[in-house]
Design a protein around this motif. Structure first.
Motif, PDB file in Angstrom:
ATOM      1  N   SER A   1       0.845  -1.205   0.000  1.00 33.38           N
ATOM      2  CA  SER A   1       0.000   0.000   0.000  1.00 33.38           C
ATOM      3  C   SER A   1       0.870   1.240   0.000  1.00 33.38           C
ATOM      4  CB  SER A   1      -0.922   0.037   1.221  1.00 33.38           C
ATOM      5  OG  SER A   1      -1.775  -1.060   1.205  1.00 33.38           O
TER       6      SER A   1
ATOM      7  N   ARG B   1       8.623  -4.509   2.920  1.00 30.56           N
ATOM      8  CA  ARG B   1       7.831  -5.725   2.934  1.00 30.56           C
ATOM      9  C   ARG B   1       7.130  -5.915   1.571  1.00 30.56           C
ATOM     10  NH1 ARG B   1       4.933  -8.263   7.161  1.00 30.56           N
ATOM     11  NH2 ARG B   1       5.819  -6.802   8.643  1.00 30.56           N
TER      12      ARG B   1
ATOM     13  N   ARG C   1      12.030   0.172   8.944  1.00 24.32           N
ATOM     14  CA  ARG C   1      13.148  -0.771   8.789  1.00 24.32           C
ATOM     15  C   ARG C   1      13.995  -0.386   7.576  1.00 24.32           C
ATOM     16  NH1 ARG C   1      11.960  -5.772   7.471  1.00 24.32           N
ATOM     17  NH2 ARG C   1       9.823  -5.368   6.812  1.00 24.32           N
TER      18      ARG C   1
HETATM   19  P1  NAP Z   1       1.188  -4.551   5.215  1.00 24.44           P
HETATM   20  O1  NAP Z   1       1.657  -5.388   4.084  1.00 24.44           O
HETATM   21  O2  NAP Z   1       0.761  -5.185   6.479  1.00 24.44           O
HETATM   22  O3  NAP Z   1       2.369  -3.509   5.507  1.00 24.44           O
HETATM   23  C1  NAP Z   1       2.252  -2.608   6.574  1.00 24.44           C
HETATM   24  C2  NAP Z   1       3.557  -1.823   6.616  1.00 24.44           C
HETATM   25  O4  NAP Z   1       3.432  -0.817   7.618  1.00 24.44           O
HETATM   26  C3  NAP Z   1       4.762  -2.684   6.978  1.00 24.44           C
HETATM   27  O5  NAP Z   1       5.852  -2.294   6.215  1.00 24.44           O
HETATM   28  C4  NAP Z   1       4.968  -2.367   8.453  1.00 24.44           C
HETATM   29  O6  NAP Z   1       6.325  -2.355   8.820  1.00 24.44           O
HETATM   30  C5  NAP Z   1       4.479  -0.949   8.557  1.00 24.44           C
HETATM   31  N1  NAP Z   1       3.931  -0.653   9.880  1.00 24.44           N
HETATM   32  C6  NAP Z   1       2.986  -1.341  10.576  1.00 24.44           C
HETATM   33  N2  NAP Z   1       2.716  -0.738  11.746  1.00 24.44           N
HETATM   34  C7  NAP Z   1       3.518   0.357  11.807  1.00 24.44           C
HETATM   35  C8  NAP Z   1       3.698   1.392  12.752  1.00 24.44           C
HETATM   36  N3  NAP Z   1       3.007   1.433  13.896  1.00 24.44           N
HETATM   37  N4  NAP Z   1       4.595   2.359  12.479  1.00 24.44           N
HETATM   38  C9  NAP Z   1       5.301   2.330  11.313  1.00 24.44           C
HETATM   39  N5  NAP Z   1       5.175   1.389  10.363  1.00 24.44           N
HETATM   40  C10 NAP Z   1       4.292   0.412  10.600  1.00 24.44           C
HETATM   41  O7  NAP Z   1      -0.059  -3.612   4.803  1.00 24.44           O
HETATM   42  P2  NAP Z   1      -0.499  -3.035   3.380  1.00 24.44           P
HETATM   43  O8  NAP Z   1       0.654  -2.442   2.665  1.00 24.44           O
HETATM   44  O9  NAP Z   1      -1.697  -2.185   3.646  1.00 24.44           O
HETATM   45  O10 NAP Z   1      -0.996  -4.310   2.596  1.00 24.44           O
HETATM   46  C11 NAP Z   1      -1.991  -5.182   3.147  1.00 24.44           C
HETATM   47  C12 NAP Z   1      -2.173  -6.388   2.213  1.00 24.44           C
HETATM   48  O11 NAP Z   1      -2.784  -5.942   0.989  1.00 24.44           O
HETATM   49  C13 NAP Z   1      -0.837  -6.998   1.832  1.00 24.44           C
HETATM   50  O12 NAP Z   1      -0.982  -8.389   1.742  1.00 24.44           O
HETATM   51  C14 NAP Z   1      -0.553  -6.392   0.479  1.00 24.44           C
HETATM   52  O13 NAP Z   1       0.290  -7.198  -0.329  1.00 24.44           O
HETATM   53  C15 NAP Z   1      -1.949  -6.272  -0.103  1.00 24.44           C
HETATM   54  N6  NAP Z   1      -2.014  -5.203  -1.114  1.00 24.44           N
HETATM   55  C16 NAP Z   1      -2.113  -5.558  -2.416  1.00 24.44           C
HETATM   56  C17 NAP Z   1      -2.176  -4.591  -3.405  1.00 24.44           C
HETATM   57  C18 NAP Z   1      -2.280  -4.963  -4.845  1.00 24.44           C
HETATM   58  O14 NAP Z   1      -1.993  -4.212  -5.708  1.00 24.44           O
HETATM   59  N7  NAP Z   1      -2.737  -6.139  -5.163  1.00 24.44           N
HETATM   60  C19 NAP Z   1      -2.120  -3.244  -3.053  1.00 24.44           C
HETATM   61  C20 NAP Z   1      -2.019  -2.895  -1.708  1.00 24.44           C
HETATM   62  C21 NAP Z   1      -1.962  -3.900  -0.737  1.00 24.44           C
HETATM   63  P3  NAP Z   1       7.183  -3.727   8.936  1.00 24.44           P
HETATM   64  O15 NAP Z   1       7.447  -4.142   7.512  1.00 24.44           O
HETATM   65  O16 NAP Z   1       8.375  -3.293   9.679  1.00 24.44           O
HETATM   66  O17 NAP Z   1       6.324  -4.686   9.682  1.00 24.44           O
END
Ligand code: NAP
Length: 301
Positions: free
Chosen positions: A152, A177, A173
């Motif tokens: 995201s 991810r 980090r």
């Molecule tokens: P995510 O993959 O869970 O990543 C969250 C990120 O925020 C991680 O890098 C995490 O750091 C960081 N984070 C979490 N809590 C934090 C805090 N309190 N302070 C600072 N940083 C923090 O979430 P997401 O990016 O929203 O994606 C969610 C799911 O949807 C994933 O499986 C993703 O692949 C999918 N998605 C798919 C698409 C697509 O195009 N198909 C698009 C968007 C999302 P750490 O890495 O250090 O844990």
């Protein structure tokens, strides 16, 4: 009386509706914001089978169209409570509307996680944002920060780099991810700077964000931004259904791949469920599984 009420109109809920309708059931999908769910925030989806590239809103529209084409009814309402009444469920909404069904599929997704920094809530709409697709245009020509290191955050940074003067990608980090392909695309952008090993300390500015204080590798740094896009994942919001579900430590509904809950007639699908991979494809898969389980439950009533 409906056979099945699906709470949540994202990929899980709309897929559930499509499957349940095709099994001959009368289905209502209740969504509180936008049909398509979280995916409507995604500027480009390139990993959903059958679509080389599609915007999140287009994909959401198609999922909705497909469910309705199969006969699903839909309502824009916020569900505030569910309660079992004999062999059926009563579903109450904020507007005072209520509906009855023999089974309920909870596909309520998850809401954006907040950084938990002082004044974050107060500055929402005045520089703090959770959706680059929705709010990016307000920051055209201005410097912004994106916080997070998952897909995201990477996608948001790419999108914002098209219109913002500078994009600081702040991640706690030293590696991301999210997908390497997105990281490489960002590395090629001259107006994107990775701010790694960095933790957000404070929002600067009185009534509007005028900077972001971060601590990077032990040193303080101020990023001169006017917008901060927080993209650090999501968390479920299942409080209204807590009486009928077990939830894990993070608040996700405890359920295996069967999508069953501890309460007969209540099923759970998609991102609000405890699972290891939260993707569009796994949400859609859950929708199918939950719908077929609900159909079987109703047929055995
Ligand atoms: P995510 O993959 O869970 O990543 C969250 C990120 O925020 C991680 O890098 C995490 O750091 C960081 N984070 C979490 N809590 C934090 C805090 N309190 N302070 C600072 N940083 C923090 O979430 P997401 O990016 O929203 O994606 C969610 C799911 O949807 C994933 O499986 C993703 O692949 C999918 N998605 C798919 C698409 C697509 O195009 N198909 C698009 C968007 C999302 P750490 O890495 O250090 O844990």
């Amino acid at each position: 009386m409906y056979d099945i009420i699906v709470i949540g109109g994202g990929p899980a809920g709309l897929t559930a509706a499509t499957y349940a309708c095709r099994a001959g059931k009368r289905v209502l999908v209740i969504e509180k914001n936008a049909f398509g769910g979280q995916i409507t925030w995604s500027p480009r989806v390139e990993n959903f089978p059958g679509f080389l590239s599609v915007t999140g809103t287009e994909l959401g529209d198609k999922l909705l169209e497909q469910a309705m084409e199969q006969g699903s009814e839909v309502e824009l309402e916020e569900v505030t409570a569910i309660s079992p009444e004999g062999k059926s469920w009563h579903v109450s909404c904020e507007s005072d509307a209520s509906f009855e069904a023999k089974a309920v599929i909870l596909a309520a997704g998850a809401k954006p996680r907040m950084l938990g920094i002082e004044r974050e809530e107060e500055l929402v709409g005045s520089g703090v944002c959770y959706c680059a697709v929705c709010d990016g245009a307000f920051y055209a020509g201005k410097p912004v920060a994106v916080c997070g290191g998952g897909n995201s955050a990477l996608q948001d940074a790419l999108l914002l780099s098209e219109s913002c003067s500078r994009v600081y990608l702040v991640h706690r980090r030293d590696s991301f991810r999210g997908e390497q392909k997105l990281v490489e695309a960002l590395e090629k952008k001259s107006n994107v700077e990775f701010v790694l090993n960095a933790r957000v300390q404070a929002f600067l500015g009185e009534e509007e964000v005028r900077g972001l204080a971060v601590e990077q590798n032990g040193a303080e740094r101020v990023l001169p931004v006017e917008g901060v896009f927080v993209a650090i994942g999501h968390q479920p919001d299942l409080g209204a259904f807590a009486d009928f579900l077990d939830r894990n430590e993070q608040g996700y509904a405890a359920s295996g791949e069967t999508c069953l809950t501890r309460t007969p007639g209540l099923f759970v699908a998609g991102d609000c469920r405890q699972k290891s991979v939260r993707q569009l494809t796994t949400a859609a898969a859950d929708g199918a599984v939950a719908a077929l389980a609900a159909v079987q439950y109703i047929d055995n009533l």
